[in-house]
Design an enzyme around this catalytic site. Structure first.
Site, mmCIF file in Angstrom:
data_model
loop_
_atom_site.group_PDB
_atom_site.id
_atom_site.type_symbol
_atom_site.label_atom_id
_atom_site.label_comp_id
_atom_site.label_asym_id
_atom_site.label_seq_id
_atom_site.Cartn_x
_atom_site.Cartn_y
_atom_site.Cartn_z
ATOM 1 N N GLY C 148 5.792 3.256 -6.972
ATOM 2 C CA GLY C 148 4.640 3.896 -7.599
ATOM 3 C C GLY C 148 3.387 3.626 -6.788
ATOM 4 O O GLY C 148 3.329 2.679 -5.998
ATOM 5 N N CYS C 149 2.382 4.445 -7.003
ATOM 6 C CA CYS C 149 1.158 4.314 -6.196
ATOM 7 C C CYS C 149 0.421 3.023 -6.515
ATOM 8 O O CYS C 149 0.077 2.251 -5.614
ATOM 9 C CB CYS C 149 0.257 5.533 -6.391
ATOM 10 S SG CYS C 149 0.026 6.044 -8.103
#
EC number: 1.2.1.38
Lengths: 349, 349, 349, 349
Positions: C148-149
């Site tokens: 995930g970012c």
């Protein structure tokens, strides 16, 4: 105290009506209806209203609305025309912010809005709500069709020329290059509306034809009294990455007569008694932020070559271009001072 | 009618004072001064005022200012302290929107603002203008130091905890992660301020130390009565690509006592009589746009784990964080209803 | 030449994969699938590809995809896990940009994503694709779960501290105050995403719990080898009115050991051979625009008081936070130079 | 390998040249000069270059620049003409991104730029660098005057009509309503450029006359071979709140001949071999974001009424409108493939 009903209060013209009416000394919002949000507190949808408005959306109930003095329709096109006659019969005044009462030409309405008109007789009695140009008719009307945002800029930008006793401009080469902030498209969840598709971007849109085009043409015909004169007008709207604001750049060719006229003075005199129309000094560059949240419309003129006039018109599309003008019309209809409740100053910065 | 003078009306706190005061029923802007722009019509600098304010900037003349009832200093730091005593001696009340009357600790003032204080005695008599927390002192003060924008959010976000008779939080691990719109830096032409360097961008700034840090610390000491208790507080401001708005996310650790307390209720009760402080329901997510142009400050609480409280505080940095609170203080000083002239609703969208 | 398939190419991680792969000298986009847009030319959806990519979306056909060397899933959660085993069995490598192969803890996956996992054995064999920290495992994996970012920023921001042989930080008071541009929410038509609701606005969101929280916790446990150590970590994401960009401000308390360590040097040495991680000089203020469109992640450290370290981490959420890192992982999996095709420089201004 | 010197690398055309040249396989940036920033590492000014460019600004030293193969002037107007002859004499090719080599009419140059021309003979030998229209001359030129951003859109938008053997349009009523992102004004600290004065705002500017107007007129005269034919052209630029992007909406009246011509096909054929000019299908609406960071220019045509053609042209003002076209010209001058180093795809979103 005027009791106000708002049908369809969940869009941007709805919340803007609420914001302005809450600051209006003679109006009281009595009910807000929403098909989809009935029961929800308005402030739960629009957090700016927390602590200010303690009202919930109610379902659309015409009998309830009949207890109001005036009902604003901040709905999609086609809703007001279903209910207006009922309300008028009960003595309620109606102001429609959609297009149901803008176009007198039924064929044009059907063509551009894809539906037949359901109360053509009421339409004929209704007034077109461009406050500055149509005040007398609005005063006595039961139903007002509030103008579109783009048409407001074009009419007020051209009216001093068209109302002149002399032929100042050619009707042949009128170009309206118009630009609007994103709120002009309303509050709806579509891919074309999302943040990441509109930010740091600019484009023309609606080039195949925009619904405001026939309204502009019909309105200019009415102002000038010249049917068919504006068929060659070209109107191209563009989308600006900003929330509010509209600026129209209008190009016209001047007749010999027009070239010999002091147009700056003509405009200043035409609007000298208008509280909301500001003719700026020659050479000014109106900015949309100067009217952010305010009911003002500002005009500036340039004449780059003797035969051509450029008219720049700026307004807040949600105020003078929609809800502000609707309230201005309400004030006219109820015999109040026209600017009541509309003193908000542009939010700058 | 209160006669108001504004010194330094060319910045954003200046134009915001003007916008709000023009809507204040008991105030009249008598004069606006500017060293650099004397003679210029104010509306020529701020086009939103065209048709609303017909006044020009005048040079700073203390004798002229003495004819006012109150003078706001919307100037850089160091100006108010040069003139405040003169005005006070003439019976004029002074509200400084810069930092001259914020810090009682003279050494801190000198360290952070790079100048000695020129009227330390007047400073001692002045009131710190956090309206909700300091109302009694403001009422009787001749000089009010209007709080910084960040300190306003931190004080109102922590006050219910610090004013409690019980020790609800640890002072050891207070983190203030704050975010501000660009107008917080004022109206000045510097490379760091230009559009193309701030748009579509986010960064922390002032990490080496920000002038609001000592103000926050001193103010929390005063609120809690605990000198030295906040030396480990960490404050990191960030710059958000938006015009207005400020949001502080405050992280504190709760004591056992704090974990057993209903903090939502504590906050709601603490602010129950405050018109401008909105404690939102648990789980809310305050948005800065809900207070755009309005004097409200909104607070929401989360408790992700029992021992940790997250307090989110949103305001418009130019209104409750500056000019709005200054007018709120003026109302207090003159015995007016505290919210007079401050009823603007957030401009949404 | 690596033949690439992209499943779900209509979102922002999809278009970003396309943009980057078109500049990759060893990769060729062979097919793009979309359930809803099959038949549409990709350049008709994304006009930036006109004249560059002459390919249409095809329906999802696993047999077709088996002719690729690698398949990227740029789909919603739950799609990759339905097809990955099939592809792997056919010798195709899989990189999932959604969450199906991020969390080893099945209960957490089910809790946060609302679905049971459909290929837990494949999950166990998959590699977590944080390129810099997990290179060896990625090299030999058939399936990579792209991080995930937010978790990317937190892991790279804390790894040098957690990987140290000495206990440099306390695990008790880790605060991650994170900020993301709007593209982090993907390309979808919902009211919360529209331009007029996000512009000139700032807010926290997901405070009730964000799906990246369990991923952060599991990843930090793996990096540090300390199960359960990060249960008190607080993570609050915020939404920034910008298209791209992510900045996390991480607050940790240092142990005595940590306070005696030169942390700037520790970070610089830890990342000295990393092409895409930039440890900026002490006192720097990373800006998201410095990595707009680029695969870099920049880190800066501050130590406002001896016992507290503030770590600021900036990246482009769509590049290092998604599609860029996915291609970095592809390069690792295929034994290519890790930075191939990723030399885009940040677009500034 | 071409050795490149850039004079004045601290502005936006400078950083954009750097960004593009770093991705050019046959060019090497040998030196960057800056009067004010000599000694500063370029990456310390433009953080996007950290880890990519390890070069410092040097003072402007013509002897040093003579060791380059080509020198770009990304300077204010008036600098290139002081040094070009020296460089040319030393066999160095010169590309000026300012206006010194755009206008052949010396009187116009002096009128609009407020300075006499210092090397009129060299000007006469120079080529006007509109790559697509002037390729042959550019190929053999020692000095190229890179076109202004607005003129690029107008020339490429009108060239197919003006180059036709038939008279397709009237020259009498050409309106160019042009819109530019803020980066078009360069990187300078002035009040008109700051974030808070440009965001959520739209305005016309330069209505009293813009320097690109005489360039447009002279260029159209050259393309059409009709001196004096464009004196009635009206050009009004507007400022859009976005970083990059330019869109010109051009209105022309068609002759009878023009109305009988398939203009869509005319445009498509005219540009069929051009890599960077995209004639979109009829009815398309070009968006500036489709070319963000890319060297493409997109054109769409509408014909709202038979006698009127609307031409919409979009480009990135810093790429095709400045630095990208400059590199395209360099490629032509050095006999390289014209698109070398210019393959960047628009950054979308």
């Amino acid at each position: 105290m005027i009791n106000v009903g708002i049908v369809g209060g969940t869009g941007y013209t709805g919340i803007e009506l609420i914001r302005l009416l809450l600051q209006h000394p003679q109006a009281r919002i009595k009910m807000l209806t929403s098909r989809t949000e009935a029961g929800l507190k308005v402030a739960d949808m629009f957090p700016s209203l927390r602590g200010v408005l303690d009202l919930a959306f109610s379902p659309l109930d015409i009998d309830q609305l009949k207890t109001c003095d005036v009902v604003f329709f901040a709905t999609p096109h086609g809703v007001a025309m279903k209910h207006a006659q009922d309300l008028v019969d009960a003595g309620v005044k109606v102001i429609d912010l959609a297009a149901d009462f803008r176009l007198q030409d039924l064929a044009q309405f059907e063509k551009w809005y894809g539906m037949g008109h359901e109360c053509p007789e009421l339409l004929q009695q209704s007034a077109y709500g461009l406050s500055e140009l149509n005040r007398e008719k609005i005063k006595n009307a039961s139903v007002v069709g509030n103008p579109g945002c783009y048409p407001t800029t074009v009419q007020l930008g051209l009216a001093p020329l068209l109302k002149s006793e002399q032929a100042l401009i050619s009707f042949e080469n009128i170009i309206v290059d118009a630009k609007s902030g994103v709120s002009g498209a309303g509050r709806k969840a579509s891919m074309g509306m999302i943040y990441t598709e509109n930010t740091d971007n600019f484009k023309a849109y609606g080039v195949a034809g925009h619904r405001h085009h026939p309204e502009i043409v019909e309105a200019l015909e009415n102002i000038s009294g010249q049917k068919g004169a504006f068929d060659s007008l070209t109107f191209v709207p563009h989308l600006v990455p900003m929330i509010r604001g509209m600026l129209s750049t209008i190009y016209v060719n001047l007749t010999e007569q027009g070239q010999q006229t002091d147009l700056q003075t003509l405009f200043e005199q035409f609007y000298q008694n208008e509280a909301f129309v500001d003719v700026m000094p020659a050479g000014s560059q109106p900015e949309t932020r100067s009217v952010r949240g305010a009911n003002y419309l500002r005009i500036a003129l340039y004449q780059p070559i003797p035969k051509r006039l450029v008219i720049v018109v700026a307004q807040d599309n949600l105020v003078k271009g929609a809800s502000g003008q609707a309230i201005q019309n309400m004030n006219i209809m109820f015999g109040l001072e026209e600017g009541l409740g509309l003193q908000s100053i542009g939010l700058l910065p």
